[in-house]
Design a protein around this motif. Structure first.
Motif, PDB file in Angstrom:
ATOM      1  N   GLU A 128      11.219   9.577  -0.200  1.00  0.00           N
ATOM      2  CA  GLU A 128      10.568  10.374  -1.288  1.00  0.00           C
ATOM      3  C   GLU A 128       9.209  11.037  -0.893  1.00  0.00           C
ATOM      4  O   GLU A 128       9.173  12.262  -1.408  1.00  0.00           O
ATOM      5  CB  GLU A 128      10.317   9.299  -2.401  1.00  0.00           C
ATOM      6  N   ALA A 129       8.403  10.352  -0.326  1.00  0.00           N
ATOM      7  CA  ALA A 129       7.350  11.019   0.340  1.00  0.00           C
ATOM      8  C   ALA A 129       7.554  12.435   1.004  1.00  0.00           C
ATOM      9  O   ALA A 129       6.813  13.222   0.519  1.00  0.00           O
ATOM     10  CB  ALA A 129       6.303  10.081   0.819  1.00  0.00           C
ATOM     11  N   GLN A 130       8.376  12.279   1.858  1.00  0.00           N
ATOM     12  CA  GLN A 130       8.655  13.648   2.652  1.00  0.00           C
ATOM     13  C   GLN A 130       9.255  14.441   1.903  1.00  0.00           C
ATOM     14  O   GLN A 130       9.064  15.825   2.003  1.00  0.00           O
ATOM     15  CB  GLN A 130       9.620  13.193   3.819  1.00  0.00           C
ATOM     16  N   PHE A 131       9.956  14.258   1.116  1.00  0.00           N
ATOM     17  CA  PHE A 131      10.652  15.223   0.082  1.00  0.00           C
ATOM     18  C   PHE A 131       9.522  15.994  -0.979  1.00  0.00           C
ATOM     19  O   PHE A 131       9.433  17.113  -0.794  1.00  0.00           O
ATOM     20  CB  PHE A 131      11.756  14.658  -1.095  1.00  0.00           C
ATOM     21  N   LYS A 132       8.741  15.184  -1.287  1.00  0.00           N
ATOM     22  CA  LYS A 132       7.443  15.647  -2.000  1.00  0.00           C
ATOM     23  C   LYS A 132       6.521  16.366  -1.278  1.00  0.00           C
ATOM     24  O   LYS A 132       5.870  17.282  -1.697  1.00  0.00           O
ATOM     25  CB  LYS A 132       6.736  14.532  -2.672  1.00  0.00           C
ATOM     26  N   LEU A 133       6.615  16.151   0.073  1.00  0.00           N
ATOM     27  CA  LEU A 133       5.585  17.065   1.116  1.00  0.00           C
ATOM     28  C   LEU A 133       6.489  18.341   1.446  1.00  0.00           C
ATOM     29  O   LEU A 133       5.950  18.993   2.272  1.00  0.00           O
ATOM     30  CB  LEU A 133       5.452  15.973   2.447  1.00  0.00           C
ATOM     31  N   GLY A 134       7.528  18.568   1.004  1.00  0.00           N
ATOM     32  CA  GLY A 134       8.477  19.789   1.235  1.00  0.00           C
ATOM     33  C   GLY A 134       9.084  19.677   2.639  1.00  0.00           C
ATOM     34  O   GLY A 134       9.529  20.654   3.186  1.00  0.00           O
ATOM     35  N   ALA A 189       0.643  -1.213   0.168  1.00  0.00           N
ATOM     36  CA  ALA A 189       0.089  -0.120   0.097  1.00  0.00           C
ATOM     37  C   ALA A 189       0.879   1.361  -0.028  1.00  0.00           C
ATOM     38  O   ALA A 189       0.591   2.334  -0.495  1.00  0.00           O
ATOM     39  CB  ALA A 189      -1.150  -0.082   1.145  1.00  0.00           C
ATOM     40  N   ALA A 190       2.079   1.214   0.736  1.00  0.00           N
ATOM     41  CA  ALA A 190       2.900   2.242   0.625  1.00  0.00           C
ATOM     42  C   ALA A 190       3.371   2.671  -0.852  1.00  0.00           C
ATOM     43  O   ALA A 190       3.609   3.783  -1.078  1.00  0.00           O
ATOM     44  CB  ALA A 190       4.008   2.197   1.672  1.00  0.00           C
ATOM     45  N   ARG A 191       3.702   1.538  -1.247  1.00  0.00           N
ATOM     46  CA  ARG A 191       4.069   1.709  -2.679  1.00  0.00           C
ATOM     47  C   ARG A 191       3.163   2.173  -3.736  1.00  0.00           C
ATOM     48  O   ARG A 191       3.381   3.193  -4.529  1.00  0.00           O
ATOM     49  CB  ARG A 191       4.593   0.216  -3.195  1.00  0.00           C
ATOM     50  N   MET A 192       1.801   1.869  -3.393  1.00  0.00           N
ATOM     51  CA  MET A 192       0.596   2.281  -4.025  1.00  0.00           C
ATOM     52  C   MET A 192       0.447   3.768  -3.964  1.00  0.00           C
ATOM     53  O   MET A 192       0.382   4.627  -4.836  1.00  0.00           O
ATOM     54  CB  MET A 192      -0.458   1.376  -3.909  1.00  0.00           C
ATOM     55  N   TYR A 193       0.645   4.210  -2.706  1.00  0.00           N
ATOM     56  CA  TYR A 193       0.169   5.516  -2.204  1.00  0.00           C
ATOM     57  C   TYR A 193       1.221   6.474  -3.122  1.00  0.00           C
ATOM     58  O   TYR A 193       0.892   7.335  -3.554  1.00  0.00           O
ATOM     59  CB  TYR A 193       0.168   5.550  -0.788  1.00  0.00           C
ATOM     60  N   LEU A 194       2.604   5.999  -2.903  1.00  0.00           N
ATOM     61  CA  LEU A 194       3.764   6.703  -3.663  1.00  0.00           C
ATOM     62  C   LEU A 194       3.237   6.754  -5.305  1.00  0.00           C
ATOM     63  O   LEU A 194       3.313   8.136  -5.730  1.00  0.00           O
ATOM     64  CB  LEU A 194       4.893   6.243  -3.231  1.00  0.00           C
TER      65      LEU A 194
END
Length: 545
Positions: free
Chosen positions: A433-439, A212-217
């Motif tokens: 990667e998710a945190q980077f995209k969240l700023g 699911a983490a992969r799919m959310y990303l």
């Protein structure tokens, strides 16, 4: 996986799906049993669930899966033995490609078997607790297979109903609809799967959450991706192995870093090569064959002969110069752990004068070194063109992560090596990667640094650490290449980040000359197009013939 080896051949009856279209499937029906009769018993239904897992063996650790998920990217190009240059380099890729046809049929057969199980589970005779778990497994597997379908072919055929008998039409369903169902299935799986299993290889709650983490990303749901990856990291006792090289030891495959894998067996009889339903005519060589794919041809050189330790060289794929140059091998232990650069003399009959068994016979390097009178050196400029394209596609630095020196003979094509599907390092990289995209570049660096610290050569930990200022999407993709090269994720990584065309153009001159923007989906198999009767609505993907 040991529980999968008990599946029965009656599953062929339930596997009829879109792949069959207007062609009749030959059924093996021992004792005259019907699917209704077999799948209404606990033992029979267990065979259905077990069989639903086995379709992973068409993709993971297989040439077809490597060709579609690793090749045609920035980090691999064709060796001399590449069988599918139309797929791996986009060279006149069309629906006639045999990999497209094989994987389409098997993925849809897998989905149909999941659909059958989900619709039949209430009449399975299983206890309520067992129904809950097996149903959750089927929902998870359906999500997993539909992800492969929708990312490979885009908005193609979609159904949640079991298909019985002949069908002659197919639908076109939007990508968003696929993903809405993938998330619904994952919610069911995450709510009902157990935390652990005694049957290694079955889906569990953390397996579903990691996927699911992969799919959310993939879908740009970055907060959910960060939260879910962090939960998997912290909640279930997974841990990075101290040494990256230890991940690939044949005696250490079931370790604390592996979240989910295809578990192949030492007894190769049980790895499906002889299963006429799953692998007709021994298709795909049964068990894991990653050890065949990335190995250069060494047995034509002085001082060398083919042996078990050096693998059987199919030389299908070679690393791009870009991939090799991503590593600082003075600080990053993953370079030496991932790649083989030296071959040692095992044949004095063909060796140069003075060379003894165990002496260096071949050195392949990404550098330019002075030639040696004692052994053969392949320098960078012999292997790669000035722009980084392949020049010598027979002799090159070889990925060794999937080597299997425990095989019984030097020509054995099958390996008992497990094919890792999800491991903990990916969760750190997803969270980063998710945190980077969240700023949040500092949080991103913190997650990535955990992976890089493990990768450091002892004493080089400081040199491997990055700062928030170092983090970019390209850096993250570079780091994923260093950590996950060959693990059947690269094409999906570049597609989901909208970097496929850009990175091929910059780093893979062989594929660059053929790649077009429409190659972000693959052609629907021509035999599927030919079989449907609603050709006016079910058409080939754009720009393919």
């Amino acid at each position: 996986m040991k529980f999968l080896n008990k599946h029965i051949l009656i599953i062929a009856m339930a596997a009829v799906g879109l792949a069959a279209c207007n062609k009749k499937l030959e059924e093996f029906n021992p004792g005259g049993s019907t699917t209704d009769a077999v799948f209404s018993t606990p033992e029979g239904f267990e065979s259905l669930v077990n069989a639903a897992y086995t379709y992973n063996r068409w993709w993971y650790g297989k040439e077809e899966g490597y060709s579609i998920a690793e090749m045609g990217t920035d980090i691999w190009t064709s060796g001399t033995g590449d069988k599918y240059p139309d797929l791996t380099n986009y060279n006149n890729l069309q629906g006639s490609n045999s990999v497209m046809s094989a994987l389409w049929k098997q993925l849809y057969a897998a989905v149909n078997l999941c659909n059958a199980g989900i619709s039949r589970i209430d009449k399975s005779g299983l206890t309520e607790d067992k129904k809950k778990i097996r149903g959750a497994e089927l929902h998870f597997l359906r999500a997993f297979y539909y992800w492969h379908i929708v990312e490979t072919w885009g908005g193609v055929h979609y159904s949640l109903d079991e298909t019985n008998g002949v069908i002659t039409t197919a639908n076109r369903t939007p990508v968003d609809t696929f993903y809405a169902q993938i998330f619904r299935d994952l919610e069911t799986a995450m709510s009902n799967l157990p935390l652990t299993t005694t049957d290694y290889g079955r889906a569990t709650k953390p397996v579903a959450e990691a996927f699911a983490a992969r799919m959310y990303l993939t879908r740009g749901m970055n907060q959910q991706a960060a939260d879910m990856a962090d939960k998997v990291i912290k909640s279930y006792g997974y841990t990075l192995l101290p040494k990256y090289a230890d991940l690939w030891r044949m005696d250490n495959l079931q370790n604390k870093e592996i979240i989910w894998c295809v578990n192949y067996l030492k007894n190769l009889v049980f790895d499906d090569k002889a299963d006429a339903t799953l692998f007709p005519n021994g298709h795909s060589r049964g068990a894991n064959n990653g050890h065949l794919m990335f190995c250069m041809k060494y047995d034509d050189l002085a001082g060398m002969q083919r042996d078990i330790a050096n693998m059987r060289p199919f030389n299908r794929y070679m690393p791009t110069l870009f991939l090799l140059n991503l590593f600082d091998e003075t600080a990053d232990a993953r370079y030496e752990a991932s790649f083989k650069q030296v071959w040692y003399c095992n044949n004095t009959k063909s060796a140069p004068s003075g060379m003894k068994l165990g002496d260096t016979a071949i050195l392949v390097t990404k550098k330019q070194l002075p030639l040696s009178a004692k052994y053969r050196i392949f320098n960078r400029d012999e292997i790669y063109t000035a722009n980084g394209g392949g020049l010598d596609r027979t002799h090159y630095i070889s990925l060794q992560k999937f080597d299997d020196p425990t095989r019984a003979s030097m020509n054995e094509e099958q390996s008992a090596r497990d094919a890792f599907i999800i491991r903990l390092a990916e969760m750190y990289l997803i969270a980063g990667e998710a945190q980077f995209k969240l700023g949040n570049p500092q949080k991103a660096a913190d997650y990535i640094n955990i992976v890089r610290k493990r990768a450091a050569i002892p004493g080089k930990e400081t040199a491997m650490q990055i700062t928030a200022a170092d983090v970019s999407l390209d850096f993250i993709l570079d780091e994923r290449a260093r950590e996950l090269a060959g693990e059947q994720l690269r094409w999906f990584d570049l597609k989901r980040t909208n970097k496929l065309q850009e990175r091929i153009s910059l780093h893979n001159p062989d594929a660059k000359q053929f790649f077009q923007s429409y190659h972000t989906v693959r052609p629907i198999p021509q035999d599927q197009i030919d079989a449907v009767t609603n050709k006016d609505t079910f058409k080939q993907n754009e720009k393919y013939n």
